[in-house]
Design a protein around this motif. Structure first.
Motif, PDB file in Angstrom:
ATOM      1  N   ALA A 225      55.391  10.057 -32.972  1.00 27.09           N
ATOM      2  CA  ALA A 225      56.452  11.035 -32.754  1.00 27.09           C
ATOM      3  C   ALA A 225      57.309  11.110 -34.009  1.00 27.09           C
ATOM      4  CB  ALA A 225      57.303  10.643 -31.552  1.00 27.09           C
ATOM      5  N   TYR A 226      57.811  12.310 -34.270  1.00 34.95           N
ATOM      6  CA  TYR A 226      58.595  12.554 -35.471  1.00 34.95           C
ATOM      7  C   TYR A 226      59.898  13.213 -35.082  1.00 34.95           C
ATOM      8  CZ  TYR A 226      53.873  12.185 -37.388  1.00 34.95           C
ATOM      9  OH  TYR A 226      52.597  11.770 -37.683  1.00 34.95           O
ATOM     10  N   TRP A 227      60.965  12.807 -35.735  1.00 34.06           N
ATOM     11  CA  TRP A 227      62.278  13.443 -35.517  1.00 34.06           C
ATOM     12  C   TRP A 227      62.740  14.016 -36.837  1.00 34.06           C
ATOM     13  CZ3 TRP A 227      67.359  11.396 -37.095  1.00 34.06           C
ATOM     14  CH2 TRP A 227      68.421  12.179 -36.600  1.00 34.06           C
ATOM     15  N   LEU A 228      63.082  15.306 -36.811  1.00 36.70           N
ATOM     16  CA  LEU A 228      63.529  15.960 -38.037  1.00 36.70           C
ATOM     17  C   LEU A 228      64.891  16.581 -37.805  1.00 36.70           C
ATOM     18  CD1 LEU A 228      60.156  16.495 -37.780  1.00 36.70           C
ATOM     19  CD2 LEU A 228      60.649  17.041 -40.157  1.00 36.70           C
ATOM     20  N   SER A 229      65.825  16.284 -38.720  1.00 32.85           N
ATOM     21  CA  SER A 229      67.193  16.783 -38.587  1.00 32.85           C
ATOM     22  C   SER A 229      67.786  16.989 -39.969  1.00 32.85           C
ATOM     23  CB  SER A 229      68.041  15.775 -37.804  1.00 32.85           C
ATOM     24  OG  SER A 229      68.394  14.695 -38.654  1.00 32.85           O
ATOM     25  N   LEU A 230      69.011  17.498 -40.010  1.00 29.95           N
ATOM     26  CA  LEU A 230      69.687  17.699 -41.288  1.00 29.95           C
ATOM     27  C   LEU A 230      69.999  16.376 -41.968  1.00 29.95           C
ATOM     28  CD1 LEU A 230      72.229  20.501 -40.308  1.00 29.95           C
ATOM     29  CD2 LEU A 230      70.307  20.745 -41.878  1.00 29.95           C
ATOM     30  N   THR A 231      70.196  15.325 -41.173  1.00 24.41           N
ATOM     31  CA  THR A 231      70.652  14.063 -41.755  1.00 24.41           C
ATOM     32  C   THR A 231      69.512  13.097 -42.070  1.00 24.41           C
ATOM     33  OG1 THR A 231      70.961  13.133 -39.558  1.00 24.41           O
ATOM     34  CG2 THR A 231      72.883  14.158 -40.572  1.00 24.41           C
ATOM     35  N   ALA A 232      68.427  13.188 -41.332  1.00 26.30           N
ATOM     36  CA  ALA A 232      67.342  12.223 -41.534  1.00 26.30           C
ATOM     37  C   ALA A 232      66.068  12.723 -40.872  1.00 26.30           C
ATOM     38  CB  ALA A 232      67.723  10.861 -40.931  1.00 26.30           C
ATOM     39  N   ALA A 233      64.962  12.128 -41.292  1.00 24.05           N
ATOM     40  CA  ALA A 233      63.676  12.331 -40.616  1.00 24.05           C
ATOM     41  C   ALA A 233      63.078  10.951 -40.391  1.00 24.05           C
ATOM     42  CB  ALA A 233      62.757  13.196 -41.461  1.00 24.05           C
ATOM     43  N   GLU A 234      62.648  10.697 -39.173  1.00 23.96           N
ATOM     44  CA  GLU A 234      62.117   9.377 -38.823  1.00 23.96           C
ATOM     45  C   GLU A 234      60.848   9.557 -38.002  1.00 23.96           C
ATOM     46  OE1 GLU A 234      66.480   7.129 -38.597  1.00 23.96           O
ATOM     47  OE2 GLU A 234      65.334   7.428 -36.746  1.00 23.96           O
ATOM     48  N   SER A 235      60.135   8.459 -37.848  1.00 25.33           N
ATOM     49  CA  SER A 235      58.921   8.526 -37.041  1.00 25.33           C
ATOM     50  C   SER A 235      58.791   7.262 -36.197  1.00 25.33           C
ATOM     51  CB  SER A 235      57.682   8.696 -37.926  1.00 25.33           C
ATOM     52  OG  SER A 235      57.484   7.534 -38.710  1.00 25.33           O
ATOM     53  N   ALA A 236      57.964   7.350 -35.177  1.00 22.84           N
ATOM     54  CA  ALA A 236      57.706   6.194 -34.311  1.00 22.84           C
ATOM     55  C   ALA A 236      56.230   6.206 -33.940  1.00 22.84           C
ATOM     56  CB  ALA A 236      58.565   6.267 -33.048  1.00 22.84           C
ATOM     57  N   MET A 237      55.592   5.054 -34.046  1.00 26.38           N
ATOM     58  CA  MET A 237      54.191   4.903 -33.613  1.00 26.38           C
ATOM     59  C   MET A 237      54.199   4.649 -32.109  1.00 26.38           C
ATOM     60  SD  MET A 237      52.234   5.158 -36.312  1.00 26.38           S
ATOM     61  CE  MET A 237      50.725   4.502 -35.620  1.00 26.38           C
ATOM     62  N   LEU A 238      53.517   5.493 -31.366  1.00 29.51           N
ATOM     63  CA  LEU A 238      53.609   5.417 -29.908  1.00 29.51           C
ATOM     64  C   LEU A 238      52.738   4.316 -29.312  1.00 29.51           C
ATOM     65  CD1 LEU A 238      53.711   9.205 -28.969  1.00 29.51           C
ATOM     66  CD2 LEU A 238      55.576   7.658 -29.603  1.00 29.51           C
ATOM     67  N   ASP A 239      51.794   3.818 -30.078  1.00 31.34           N
ATOM     68  CA  ASP A 239      50.936   2.751 -29.533  1.00 31.34           C
ATOM     69  C   ASP A 239      51.344   1.374 -30.044  1.00 31.34           C
ATOM     70  OD1 ASP A 239      50.173   3.125 -32.124  1.00 31.34           O
ATOM     71  OD2 ASP A 239      48.026   3.351 -31.711  1.00 31.34           O
ATOM     72  N   ALA A 240      52.545   1.288 -30.600  1.00 29.13           N
ATOM     73  CA  ALA A 240      53.053  -0.002 -31.084  1.00 29.13           C
ATOM     74  C   ALA A 240      54.409  -0.261 -30.437  1.00 29.13           C
ATOM     75  CB  ALA A 240      53.194   0.045 -32.607  1.00 29.13           C
ATOM     76  N   PRO A 241      54.825  -1.509 -30.351  1.00 30.81           N
ATOM     77  CA  PRO A 241      56.153  -1.789 -29.798  1.00 30.81           C
ATOM     78  C   PRO A 241      57.235  -1.105 -30.639  1.00 30.81           C
ATOM     79  CG  PRO A 241      54.874  -3.809 -30.058  1.00 30.81           C
ATOM     80  CD  PRO A 241      54.102  -2.720 -30.745  1.00 30.81           C
ATOM     81  N   LEU A 242      58.303  -0.698 -29.975  1.00 30.02           N
ATOM     82  CA  LEU A 242      59.410  -0.051 -30.682  1.00 30.02           C
ATOM     83  C   LEU A 242      60.144  -1.092 -31.521  1.00 30.02           C
ATOM     84  CD1 LEU A 242      61.454   2.246 -31.184  1.00 30.02           C
ATOM     85  CD2 LEU A 242      62.545   1.623 -29.030  1.00 30.02           C
ATOM     86  N   ALA A 243      60.234  -0.838 -32.809  1.00 30.00           N
ATOM     87  CA  ALA A 243      60.967  -1.743 -33.710  1.00 30.00           C
ATOM     88  C   ALA A 243      62.058  -0.941 -34.393  1.00 30.00           C
ATOM     89  CB  ALA A 243      60.012  -2.345 -34.732  1.00 30.00           C
ATOM     90  N   ARG A 244      63.286  -1.452 -34.305  1.00 26.10           N
ATOM     91  CA  ARG A 244      64.384  -0.751 -34.968  1.00 26.10           C
ATOM     92  C   ARG A 244      64.762  -1.486 -36.243  1.00 26.10           C
ATOM     93  NH1 ARG A 244      65.939   3.120 -31.498  1.00 26.10           N
ATOM     94  NH2 ARG A 244      65.782   2.713 -29.260  1.00 26.10           N
ATOM     95  N   PRO A 245      65.271  -0.787 -37.287  1.00 24.76           N
ATOM     96  CA  PRO A 245      65.446   0.666 -37.313  1.00 24.76           C
ATOM     97  C   PRO A 245      64.112   1.391 -37.420  1.00 24.76           C
ATOM     98  CG  PRO A 245      65.935  -0.269 -39.465  1.00 24.76           C
ATOM     99  CD  PRO A 245      65.656  -1.429 -38.550  1.00 24.76           C
ATOM    100  N   LEU A 246      64.069   2.587 -36.833  1.00 25.42           N
ATOM    101  CA  LEU A 246      62.865   3.396 -36.938  1.00 25.42           C
ATOM    102  C   LEU A 246      62.679   3.813 -38.395  1.00 25.42           C
ATOM    103  CD1 LEU A 246      63.457   5.329 -33.673  1.00 25.42           C
ATOM    104  CD2 LEU A 246      61.362   4.086 -34.193  1.00 25.42           C
ATOM    105  N   PRO A 247      61.446   3.800 -38.878  1.00 27.21           N
ATOM    106  CA  PRO A 247      61.224   4.035 -40.308  1.00 27.21           C
ATOM    107  C   PRO A 247      61.510   5.486 -40.705  1.00 27.21           C
ATOM    108  CG  PRO A 247      59.138   3.867 -39.144  1.00 27.21           C
ATOM    109  CD  PRO A 247      60.203   3.554 -38.138  1.00 27.21           C
ATOM    110  N   PRO A 248      62.109   5.662 -41.885  1.00 21.80           N
ATOM    111  CA  PRO A 248      62.271   7.029 -42.391  1.00 21.80           C
ATOM    112  C   PRO A 248      60.903   7.656 -42.645  1.00 21.80           C
ATOM    113  CG  PRO A 248      62.936   5.413 -44.049  1.00 21.80           C
ATOM    114  CD  PRO A 248      62.629   4.645 -42.805  1.00 21.80           C
ATOM    115  N   LEU A 249      60.822   8.947 -42.442  1.00 23.85           N
ATOM    116  CA  LEU A 249      59.562   9.664 -42.625  1.00 23.85           C
ATOM    117  C   LEU A 249      59.434  10.043 -44.093  1.00 23.85           C
ATOM    118  CD1 LEU A 249      57.064  11.028 -41.408  1.00 23.85           C
ATOM    119  CD2 LEU A 249      58.509  12.990 -40.869  1.00 23.85           C
TER     120      LEU A 249
END
Ligand SMILES: [Fe+2]
Length: 268
Positions: A225-249
């Motif tokens: 999954a990818y999140w795109l916004s004016l301030t940042a773009a990040e991604s998350a691997m859906l088949d891996a445990p959620l690790a924060r901070p989410l990595p910048p894209l």
């Protein structure tokens, strides 16, 4: 399947225009509530007419799924609870909406209305229980409010999430919940556009100023999954445990970069 999630357009026609432009580039568009704006100078029945025209334009280019948000409610039902009756007209355009369950391939989408009282809440509970009986490989809920006590519903000082939907998520563990409602969650400390409750991924793209809505693209094949916004773009691997901070894209896939380029060209 590449699914574009946008919520909280709040009758910003520039954002509707952007969604129309992006629709051919994805496999599915989900608009997760607050299509209209209560505080607008334009009367909401008039807003609804324009919003339906946009739904039709989006649907001409891609499958579209809707749910209502708290700004969309127009009529009280038999129990005196506010509902978004106007949104039901989208069904005539082959657009599933509040209360519908819609399967695409191996993915079942449960489209939940905004609940204003116990009657609608009970109807959602029944819909979810029904859909659980026929749960296919992937189960996705579309519900305007994210769950309580999640970074996706964090407003900076407290959670604005839905306690009831949190209970439903904990009980049924759908694969993905697509939401909106808490505009600032992805942009404030301790907030986020993504969260995980057990096996369930929850996404809230948030709301930003300007013609391009902050948005999430879920690529189920990635699976990412990818999140795109004016301030940042990040991604998350859906088949891996959620690790924060989410990595910048840093290196988006070509199809995603192409979406961003096309969106930016509109503004040039
Ligand atoms: Fe909103």
């Amino acid at each position: 399947m590449k699914c574009l999630l946008v919520a909280d357009i709040h009758y910003d026609l520039r954002k509707f225009d952007w969604v129309v432009e992006m629709a051919p580039l994805v496999d599915l568009v989900v608009l997760a509530g607050d299509h209209l704006e209560i505080a607008s100078m334009v009367a909401r029945p008039d807003q609804a007419v324009i919003a339906q025209k946009y739904f039709r334009r989006i649907r001409e280019k891609a499958p579209l799924l809707l749910c209502s948000g708290n700004h969309d409610l127009d009529v009280k039902d038999g129990n005196g609870e506010l509902t978004a009756r106007w949104l039901g007209n989208a069904r005539f355009l082959d657009i599933p909406t509040d209360g519908d369950s819609h399967q695409i391939g191996d993915t079942l989408f449960t489209l939940c209305p905004w609940w204003d009282g116990e009657g609608v809440k009970a109807a959602i509970a029944a819909q979810i229980a029904r859909d659980a009986e026929r749960r296919p490989a992937r189960w996705v809920w579309v519900h305007h409010a994210p769950p309580d006590g999640s970074p996706t519903s964090w407003g900076g000082h407290r959670s604005y999430g839905d306690v009831t939907v949190r209970g439903w998520i904990e009980a049924y563990q759908p694969d993905i919940v697509l939401s909106g409602h808490v505009h600032q969650s992805p942009f404030v400390a301790n907030g986020s556009w993504a969260d995980r409750l057990g096996r369930t991924w929850i996404f809230n793209a948030g709301h930003q100023v300007g013609p391009i809505p902050s948005h999430v693209v879920v690529d189920t094949e990635g699976p990412q999954a990818y999140w795109l916004s004016l301030t940042a773009a990040e991604s998350a691997m859906l088949d891996a445990p959620l690790a924060r901070p989410l990595p910048p894209l840093r290196e988006p896939p070509e199809w995603l970069a192409s979406m961003a380029r096309q969106g930016a060209r509109r503004l040039a």
